[in-house]
Design an enzyme around this catalytic site. Structure first.
Site, mmCIF file in Angstrom:
data_model
loop_
_atom_site.group_PDB
_atom_site.id
_atom_site.type_symbol
_atom_site.label_atom_id
_atom_site.label_comp_id
_atom_site.label_asym_id
_atom_site.label_seq_id
_atom_site.Cartn_x
_atom_site.Cartn_y
_atom_site.Cartn_z
ATOM 1 C CB ALA A 51 96.473 -39.918 120.682
ATOM 2 C CB CYS A 70 89.953 -43.658 123.763
ATOM 3 S SG CYS A 70 91.651 -44.050 124.198
ATOM 4 N N GLY A 117 92.412 -44.244 109.291
ATOM 5 C CA GLY A 117 93.426 -43.985 110.306
ATOM 6 C C GLY A 117 94.750 -44.591 109.910
ATOM 7 N NE ARG A 118 94.571 -49.461 112.541
ATOM 8 C CZ ARG A 118 94.027 -50.645 112.765
ATOM 9 N NH1 ARG A 118 94.713 -51.549 113.415
ATOM 10 N NH2 ARG A 118 92.798 -50.918 112.363
HETATM 11 C C1 LIG Z 1 97.900 -44.582 117.377
HETATM 12 C C2 LIG Z 1 96.421 -44.380 117.355
HETATM 13 C C3 LIG Z 1 95.876 -43.303 118.044
HETATM 14 C C4 LIG Z 1 94.483 -43.103 118.043
HETATM 15 N N1 LIG Z 1 93.965 -42.012 118.685
HETATM 16 C C5 LIG Z 1 92.632 -41.754 118.604
HETATM 17 C C6 LIG Z 1 92.087 -40.552 119.134
HETATM 18 O O1 LIG Z 1 92.786 -39.675 119.671
HETATM 19 N N2 LIG Z 1 90.738 -40.371 119.024
HETATM 20 C C7 LIG Z 1 89.916 -41.304 118.419
HETATM 21 O O2 LIG Z 1 88.700 -41.098 118.341
HETATM 22 N N3 LIG Z 1 90.417 -42.432 117.889
HETATM 23 C C8 LIG Z 1 91.742 -42.662 117.949
HETATM 24 N N4 LIG Z 1 92.256 -43.774 117.340
HETATM 25 C C9 LIG Z 1 91.355 -44.680 116.592
HETATM 26 C C10 LIG Z 1 91.290 -44.276 115.106
HETATM 27 O O3 LIG Z 1 90.707 -43.005 114.949
HETATM 28 C C11 LIG Z 1 90.455 -45.309 114.307
HETATM 29 O O4 LIG Z 1 89.173 -45.358 114.847
HETATM 30 C C12 LIG Z 1 91.093 -46.702 114.344
HETATM 31 O O5 LIG Z 1 92.486 -46.660 114.121
HETATM 32 C C13 LIG Z 1 90.434 -47.629 113.301
HETATM 33 O O6 LIG Z 1 90.573 -47.113 112.004
HETATM 34 P P1 LIG Z 1 91.715 -47.654 110.979
HETATM 35 O O7 LIG Z 1 91.503 -49.128 110.813
HETATM 36 O O8 LIG Z 1 91.468 -46.873 109.724
HETATM 37 O O9 LIG Z 1 93.026 -47.370 111.626
HETATM 38 C C14 LIG Z 1 93.628 -44.010 117.355
HETATM 39 C C15 LIG Z 1 94.196 -45.083 116.658
HETATM 40 C C16 LIG Z 1 95.575 -45.273 116.633
HETATM 41 C C17 LIG Z 1 96.135 -46.427 115.857
#
Ligand SMILES: Cc1cc2nc3c(=O)[nH]c(=O)nc-3n(C[C@H](O)[C@H](O)[C@H](O)COP(=O)(O)O)c2cc1C
Length: 329
Positions: free
Chosen positions: A18, A101, A225-226
Protein backbone atom coordinates in the site's frame (compact mmCIF):
# COMPACT_ATOMS: atom_id res chain seq x y z
CA UNK A 1 4.03 -21.09 -12.62
CA UNK A 2 0.49 -21.15 -13.96
CA UNK A 3 -2.38 -19.62 -11.97
CA UNK A 4 -5.62 -20.80 -13.57
CA UNK A 5 -5.13 -19.66 -17.17
CA UNK A 6 -2.46 -17.04 -16.36
CA UNK A 7 1.15 -17.94 -16.99
CA UNK A 8 3.65 -16.28 -14.65
CA UNK A 9 6.80 -16.14 -16.73
CA UNK A 10 9.39 -15.19 -14.13
CA UNK A 11 10.48 -16.66 -10.80
CA UNK A 12 10.23 -13.42 -8.81
CA UNK A 13 7.49 -10.81 -8.73
CA UNK A 14 6.62 -7.59 -6.97
CA UNK A 15 4.55 -7.82 -3.76
CA UNK A 16 1.51 -5.64 -3.16
CA UNK A 17 2.51 -2.73 -0.91
CA UNK A 18 0.00 0.00 0.00
CA UNK A 19 1.32 3.44 -0.95
CA UNK A 20 4.16 1.89 -2.98
CA UNK A 21 3.02 -0.74 -5.51
CA UNK A 22 1.04 1.68 -7.67
CA UNK A 23 0.95 1.62 -11.47
CA UNK A 24 4.22 3.56 -11.89
CA UNK A 25 6.29 1.33 -9.63
CA UNK A 26 4.60 -1.85 -10.86
CA UNK A 27 5.44 -0.88 -14.42
CA UNK A 28 9.16 -0.38 -13.72
CA UNK A 29 9.25 -3.64 -11.75
CA UNK A 30 7.60 -5.33 -14.69
CA UNK A 31 10.08 -3.86 -17.16
CA UNK A 32 12.93 -5.14 -14.95
CA UNK A 33 11.49 -8.67 -15.04
CA UNK A 34 8.56 -9.08 -12.62
CA UNK A 35 6.17 -10.91 -14.96
CA UNK A 36 3.08 -10.58 -12.80
CA UNK A 37 2.50 -7.76 -10.37
CA UNK A 38 -0.26 -7.26 -7.81
CA UNK A 39 -1.94 -3.96 -7.02
CA UNK A 40 -1.99 -2.40 -3.60
CA UNK A 41 -4.92 -3.51 -1.45
CA UNK A 42 -8.19 -2.09 -2.82
CA UNK A 43 -10.88 -1.54 -0.22
CA UNK A 44 -14.10 -3.41 -1.12
CA UNK A 45 -16.14 -0.86 0.86
CA UNK A 46 -14.60 1.91 -1.26
CA UNK A 47 -15.58 0.14 -4.48
CA UNK A 48 -19.03 -0.61 -3.16
CA UNK A 49 -19.60 2.99 -2.07
CA UNK A 50 -18.30 4.15 -5.46
CA UNK A 51 -15.46 6.04 -3.79
CA UNK A 52 -13.65 7.81 -6.64
CA UNK A 53 -10.21 7.50 -4.99
CA UNK A 54 -10.57 3.73 -4.61
CA UNK A 55 -12.13 3.18 -8.00
CA UNK A 56 -10.03 5.39 -10.19
CA UNK A 57 -6.74 5.91 -8.38
CA UNK A 58 -5.85 2.75 -6.51
CA UNK A 59 -7.56 0.34 -8.92
CA UNK A 60 -5.99 1.99 -11.99
CA UNK A 61 -3.46 0.06 -14.04
CA UNK A 62 -1.72 0.47 -17.38
CA UNK A 63 -2.69 -1.78 -20.32
CA UNK A 64 0.99 -2.83 -20.63
CA UNK A 65 0.85 -4.22 -17.09
CA UNK A 66 -1.35 -7.13 -18.09
CA UNK A 67 -1.54 -9.79 -16.84
CA UNK A 68 -2.24 -8.07 -13.54
CA UNK A 69 -3.62 -9.22 -10.21
CA UNK A 70 -5.86 -6.72 -8.42
CA UNK A 71 -5.96 -7.22 -4.67
CA UNK A 72 -9.15 -6.73 -2.70
CA UNK A 73 -9.51 -6.05 1.01
CA UNK A 74 -12.70 -6.66 2.95
CA UNK A 75 -14.47 -8.52 5.74
CA UNK A 76 -17.63 -10.00 4.28
CA UNK A 77 -19.16 -11.48 1.15
CA UNK A 78 -21.67 -8.61 0.87
CA UNK A 79 -18.88 -6.23 -0.17
CA UNK A 80 -16.17 -8.64 -1.37
CA UNK A 81 -18.39 -10.34 -3.96
CA UNK A 82 -19.56 -7.20 -5.82
CA UNK A 83 -16.10 -5.68 -5.30
CA UNK A 84 -14.37 -8.65 -6.93
CA UNK A 85 -16.91 -8.61 -9.78
CA UNK A 86 -16.25 -4.92 -10.36
CA UNK A 87 -12.48 -5.51 -10.45
CA UNK A 88 -13.03 -8.37 -12.89
CA UNK A 89 -15.05 -5.99 -15.09
CA UNK A 90 -12.14 -3.53 -14.98
CA UNK A 91 -10.03 -6.18 -16.74
CA UNK A 92 -8.19 -7.83 -13.82
CA UNK A 93 -6.58 -11.13 -14.83
CA UNK A 94 -6.54 -12.41 -11.25
CA UNK A 95 -8.38 -11.36 -8.09
CA UNK A 96 -6.26 -11.68 -4.96
CA UNK A 97 -7.84 -11.49 -1.50
CA UNK A 98 -5.77 -9.83 1.22
CA UNK A 99 -5.77 -12.13 4.26
CA UNK A 100 -2.48 -10.86 5.67
CA UNK A 101 -2.66 -7.16 6.51
CA UNK A 102 -1.72 -6.80 10.23
CA UNK A 103 -2.61 -3.10 10.67
CA UNK A 104 -4.98 -2.61 13.64
CA UNK A 105 -7.31 -0.22 11.80
CA UNK A 106 -7.84 -3.00 9.22
CA UNK A 107 -8.03 -6.07 11.47
CA UNK A 108 -10.41 -4.51 14.00
CA UNK A 109 -13.05 -4.40 11.26
CA UNK A 110 -12.47 -8.08 10.41
CA UNK A 111 -10.32 -7.42 7.32
CA UNK A 112 -6.80 -8.54 6.31
CA UNK A 113 -5.25 -11.11 8.66
CA UNK A 114 -8.42 -11.13 10.82
CA UNK A 115 -9.89 -13.36 8.09
CA UNK A 116 -7.51 -16.11 9.26
CA UNK A 117 -9.21 -16.29 12.69
CA UNK A 118 -12.54 -17.90 11.79
CA UNK A 119 -11.86 -20.60 9.19
CA UNK A 120 -15.49 -21.69 8.78
CA UNK A 121 -16.73 -18.14 8.20
CA UNK A 122 -13.89 -17.31 5.82
CA UNK A 123 -14.51 -20.52 3.89
CA UNK A 124 -18.03 -19.25 3.08
CA UNK A 125 -16.64 -15.89 1.94
CA UNK A 126 -14.07 -17.57 -0.33
CA UNK A 127 -16.70 -19.89 -1.76
CA UNK A 128 -19.03 -16.97 -2.54
CA UNK A 129 -16.21 -15.06 -4.22
CA UNK A 130 -15.06 -18.13 -6.16
CA UNK A 131 -18.58 -18.68 -7.51
CA UNK A 132 -19.03 -15.02 -8.42
CA UNK A 133 -15.98 -14.55 -10.67
CA UNK A 134 -14.69 -16.42 -13.70
CA UNK A 135 -11.04 -15.34 -13.57
CA UNK A 136 -8.40 -16.99 -11.33
CA UNK A 137 -8.82 -16.31 -7.63
CA UNK A 138 -5.87 -16.26 -5.21
CA UNK A 139 -5.32 -15.41 -1.55
CA UNK A 140 -2.35 -13.94 0.33
CA UNK A 141 -2.00 -15.19 3.90
CA UNK A 142 0.30 -15.04 6.94
CA UNK A 143 1.21 -18.02 9.13
CA UNK A 144 -1.68 -17.25 11.44
CA UNK A 145 -3.15 -14.71 13.83
CA UNK A 146 -0.60 -15.17 16.66
CA UNK A 147 1.79 -17.80 18.05
CA UNK A 148 -1.13 -19.73 19.57
CA UNK A 149 -3.08 -19.74 16.31
CA UNK A 150 -0.69 -20.75 13.54
CA UNK A 151 -3.09 -22.16 10.93
CA UNK A 152 -1.68 -21.44 7.46
CA UNK A 153 -1.89 -25.14 6.53
CA UNK A 154 -5.53 -25.40 7.63
CA UNK A 155 -6.42 -22.22 5.72
CA UNK A 156 -4.57 -23.44 2.61
CA UNK A 157 -6.40 -26.79 2.61
CA UNK A 158 -9.75 -25.05 3.06
CA UNK A 159 -8.92 -22.61 0.24
CA UNK A 160 -7.95 -25.43 -2.12
CA UNK A 161 -11.24 -27.21 -1.30
CA UNK A 162 -13.34 -24.18 -2.24
CA UNK A 163 -11.49 -23.68 -5.54
CA UNK A 164 -8.86 -21.01 -4.83
CA UNK A 165 -6.28 -21.22 -7.64
CA UNK A 166 -3.06 -20.24 -5.82
CA UNK A 167 -1.80 -18.94 -2.48
CA UNK A 168 0.96 -16.56 -1.39
CA UNK A 169 2.38 -17.25 2.07
CA UNK A 170 4.18 -14.64 4.18
CA UNK A 171 5.26 -16.73 7.17
CA UNK A 172 4.88 -14.29 10.03
CA UNK A 173 1.87 -14.14 12.34
CA UNK A 174 -0.23 -11.00 12.55
CA UNK A 175 1.22 -10.27 15.99
CA UNK A 176 4.78 -10.42 14.58
CA UNK A 177 3.83 -7.65 12.10
CA UNK A 178 7.16 -7.31 10.21
CA UNK A 179 9.57 -8.06 13.07
CA UNK A 180 12.25 -10.78 13.18
CA UNK A 181 12.92 -13.08 10.27
CA UNK A 182 10.10 -14.93 8.53
CA UNK A 183 10.03 -18.70 9.07
CA UNK A 184 10.34 -20.24 5.63
CA UNK A 185 9.67 -23.75 7.06
CA UNK A 186 6.02 -22.72 7.30
CA UNK A 187 5.97 -22.05 3.54
CA UNK A 188 7.33 -25.59 2.95
CA UNK A 189 4.55 -27.02 5.15
CA UNK A 190 1.92 -25.29 3.00
CA UNK A 191 3.61 -26.49 -0.23
CA UNK A 192 3.46 -30.07 1.10
CA UNK A 193 -0.16 -29.77 2.22
CA UNK A 194 -1.86 -28.69 -1.04
CA UNK A 195 -1.68 -29.23 -4.79
CA UNK A 196 -2.21 -25.65 -5.96
CA UNK A 197 0.77 -23.36 -6.74
CA UNK A 198 2.32 -21.59 -3.77
CA UNK A 199 4.25 -18.33 -3.88
CA UNK A 200 6.67 -17.73 -1.03
CA UNK A 201 7.26 -14.29 0.47
CA UNK A 202 9.31 -12.82 3.28
CA UNK A 203 12.80 -11.31 3.58
CA UNK A 204 13.92 -12.03 0.01
CA UNK A 205 16.40 -9.33 -0.98
CA UNK A 206 18.11 -10.80 -4.04
CA UNK A 207 17.81 -13.35 -6.79
CA UNK A 208 20.06 -15.71 -4.82
CA UNK A 209 17.73 -15.42 -1.77
CA UNK A 210 14.85 -16.26 -4.12
CA UNK A 211 16.62 -19.38 -5.39
CA UNK A 212 17.39 -20.39 -1.80
CA UNK A 213 13.70 -20.01 -0.95
CA UNK A 214 12.77 -22.29 -3.85
CA UNK A 215 15.36 -24.89 -2.77
CA UNK A 216 14.30 -24.79 0.88
CA UNK A 217 10.52 -24.70 0.43
CA UNK A 218 9.57 -26.01 -3.02
CA UNK A 219 7.61 -22.87 -4.00
CA UNK A 220 7.01 -22.15 -7.67
CA UNK A 221 7.22 -18.38 -7.36
CA UNK A 222 8.73 -15.79 -5.02
CA UNK A 223 7.26 -12.42 -4.11
CA UNK A 224 9.56 -9.55 -3.14
CA UNK A 225 8.33 -6.51 -1.24
CA UNK A 226 10.75 -4.39 0.79
CA UNK A 227 13.71 -5.83 -1.11
CA UNK A 228 12.40 -4.13 -4.26
CA UNK A 229 12.02 -0.67 -2.70
CA UNK A 230 14.65 1.43 -4.47
CA UNK A 231 15.83 -1.74 -6.25
CA UNK A 232 13.35 -2.89 -8.91
CA UNK A 233 16.35 -4.37 -10.78
CA UNK A 234 16.22 -7.16 -8.17
CA UNK A 235 13.80 -8.81 -10.65
CA UNK A 236 16.44 -8.92 -13.40
CA UNK A 237 18.41 -12.19 -13.49
CA UNK A 238 21.33 -10.53 -15.28
CA UNK A 239 21.75 -7.42 -13.11
CA UNK A 240 24.24 -8.81 -10.59
CA UNK A 241 26.70 -9.85 -13.31
CA UNK A 242 26.98 -6.30 -14.74
CA UNK A 243 30.01 -4.05 -14.14
CA UNK A 244 29.60 -1.11 -11.74
CA UNK A 245 29.28 1.33 -14.64
CA UNK A 246 26.77 -0.86 -16.48
CA UNK A 247 24.76 -1.21 -13.25
CA UNK A 248 24.71 2.55 -12.81
CA UNK A 249 23.64 3.13 -16.43
CA UNK A 250 20.87 0.51 -16.07
CA UNK A 251 19.72 2.14 -12.82
CA UNK A 252 19.72 5.57 -14.48
CA UNK A 253 17.41 4.29 -17.24
CA UNK A 254 15.04 2.68 -14.73
CA UNK A 255 14.91 5.77 -12.49
CA UNK A 256 14.27 8.09 -15.45
CA UNK A 257 11.48 5.83 -16.62
CA UNK A 258 9.99 5.79 -13.11
CA UNK A 259 10.11 9.59 -12.90
CA UNK A 260 8.47 9.87 -16.32
CA UNK A 261 5.65 7.48 -15.30
CA UNK A 262 5.01 9.34 -12.03
CA UNK A 263 4.71 12.64 -13.93
CA UNK A 264 2.42 11.09 -16.54
CA UNK A 265 0.15 9.21 -14.15
CA UNK A 266 -0.27 11.31 -11.04
CA UNK A 267 -1.29 14.86 -10.20
CA UNK A 268 1.72 16.75 -8.80
CA UNK A 269 0.47 16.98 -5.19
CA UNK A 270 0.34 13.16 -5.01
CA UNK A 271 3.14 12.36 -7.44
CA UNK A 272 5.64 14.59 -5.64
CA UNK A 273 5.42 12.46 -2.49
CA UNK A 274 5.84 9.32 -4.60
CA UNK A 275 8.77 10.77 -6.54
CA UNK A 276 10.65 11.93 -3.45
CA UNK A 277 10.01 8.68 -1.55
CA UNK A 278 11.28 6.48 -4.40
CA UNK A 279 14.24 8.74 -5.30
CA UNK A 280 15.28 8.69 -1.67
CA UNK A 281 15.25 4.87 -1.75
CA UNK A 282 17.16 4.81 -5.06
CA UNK A 283 19.95 6.73 -3.34
CA UNK A 284 20.04 4.24 -0.42
CA UNK A 285 23.49 2.95 0.52
CA UNK A 286 25.34 5.58 -1.56
CA UNK A 287 27.59 8.43 -0.53
CA UNK A 288 26.28 11.61 1.12
CA UNK A 289 22.79 10.18 1.11
CA UNK A 290 21.73 11.93 4.30
CA UNK A 291 22.33 15.47 3.09
CA UNK A 292 20.86 14.55 -0.30
CA UNK A 293 17.63 13.40 1.39
CA UNK A 294 17.30 16.63 3.40
CA UNK A 295 17.56 18.63 0.16
CA UNK A 296 15.27 16.26 -1.73
CA UNK A 297 12.40 16.47 0.76
CA UNK A 298 12.60 20.26 0.84
CA UNK A 299 11.74 20.50 -2.88
CA UNK A 300 8.23 21.74 -3.65
CA UNK A 301 7.79 20.85 -7.32
CA UNK A 302 8.60 18.06 -9.76
CA UNK A 303 11.20 20.30 -11.46
CA UNK A 304 13.00 21.18 -8.24
CA UNK A 305 13.01 17.54 -7.15
CA UNK A 306 14.36 16.45 -10.52
CA UNK A 307 17.13 19.03 -10.44
CA UNK A 308 18.29 18.04 -6.94
CA UNK A 309 18.21 14.37 -7.83
CA UNK A 310 20.01 14.73 -11.18
CA UNK A 311 22.84 16.66 -9.53
CA UNK A 312 23.21 14.09 -6.78
CA UNK A 313 22.92 11.13 -9.14
CA UNK A 314 25.62 12.49 -11.44
CA UNK A 315 27.89 12.92 -8.41
CA UNK A 316 27.66 9.17 -7.69
CA UNK A 317 28.37 8.15 -11.30
CA UNK A 318 31.27 5.62 -11.08
CA UNK A 319 32.79 7.35 -14.13
CA UNK A 320 33.21 10.55 -12.10
CA UNK A 321 34.58 8.66 -9.09
CA UNK A 322 37.27 7.14 -11.36
CA UNK A 323 38.20 10.56 -12.71
CA UNK A 324 38.39 11.87 -9.15
CA UNK A 325 40.69 8.97 -8.15
CA UNK A 326 42.92 9.70 -11.14
CA UNK A 327 43.07 13.40 -10.22
CA UNK A 328 44.17 12.47 -6.67
CA UNK A 329 46.93 10.18 -8.04
C1 LIG B 1 4.59 -0.52 3.30
C2 LIG B 1 4.00 -1.88 3.08
C3 LIG B 1 2.72 -1.98 2.56
C4 LIG B 1 2.15 -3.25 2.36
N1 LIG B 1 0.90 -3.34 1.80
C5 LIG B 1 0.38 -4.57 1.51
C6 LIG B 1 -0.84 -4.69 0.80
O1 LIG B 1 -1.48 -3.71 0.38
N2 LIG B 1 -1.30 -5.95 0.56
C7 LIG B 1 -0.62 -7.08 0.98
O2 LIG B 1 -1.08 -8.20 0.74
N3 LIG B 1 0.55 -6.98 1.63
C8 LIG B 1 1.07 -5.77 1.88
N4 LIG B 1 2.30 -5.68 2.48
C9 LIG B 1 3.05 -6.91 2.80
C10 LIG B 1 3.98 -7.29 1.63
O3 LIG B 1 3.25 -7.62 0.48
C11 LIG B 1 4.87 -8.50 2.02
O4 LIG B 1 4.04 -9.57 2.34
C12 LIG B 1 5.77 -8.18 3.22
O5 LIG B 1 6.40 -6.92 3.09
C13 LIG B 1 6.85 -9.27 3.39
O6 LIG B 1 7.65 -9.38 2.24
P1 LIG B 1 9.12 -8.69 2.15
O7 LIG B 1 9.95 -9.24 3.27
O8 LIG B 1 9.62 -9.10 0.79
O9 LIG B 1 8.91 -7.22 2.30
C14 LIG B 1 2.87 -4.43 2.71
C15 LIG B 1 4.16 -4.30 3.23
C16 LIG B 1 4.75 -3.05 3.40
C17 LIG B 1 6.14 -2.97 3.94
Amino acid sequence: MIIGNVEVKSLTRLAPMAGISNAAFRMVARECGSALTTSEEIDAQGIFRKNAKTRYDIANYLPEEKPIALQILGADADTLVPGAQWLQDQGADIIDLNMGCPVKKITKTGRGSALMKDVAKTSKILEAMRNAIEIPFTIKIRSGWDEKHVNAVEIARMAEDVGVDAITVHPRTRSQQFSGMSKWEMIAEVVDAVNIPITGNGDVKSMSDARRMVAETGVESVMIGRGAMGKPWVFDESFESLTDQAKYDYQTRVINRHIQLIIELFPEHFGLVQMQKHLSWYAGGRERVRSFRVQLFSARTYDETREIFDKYWESVNPKNAEQLDMAVV
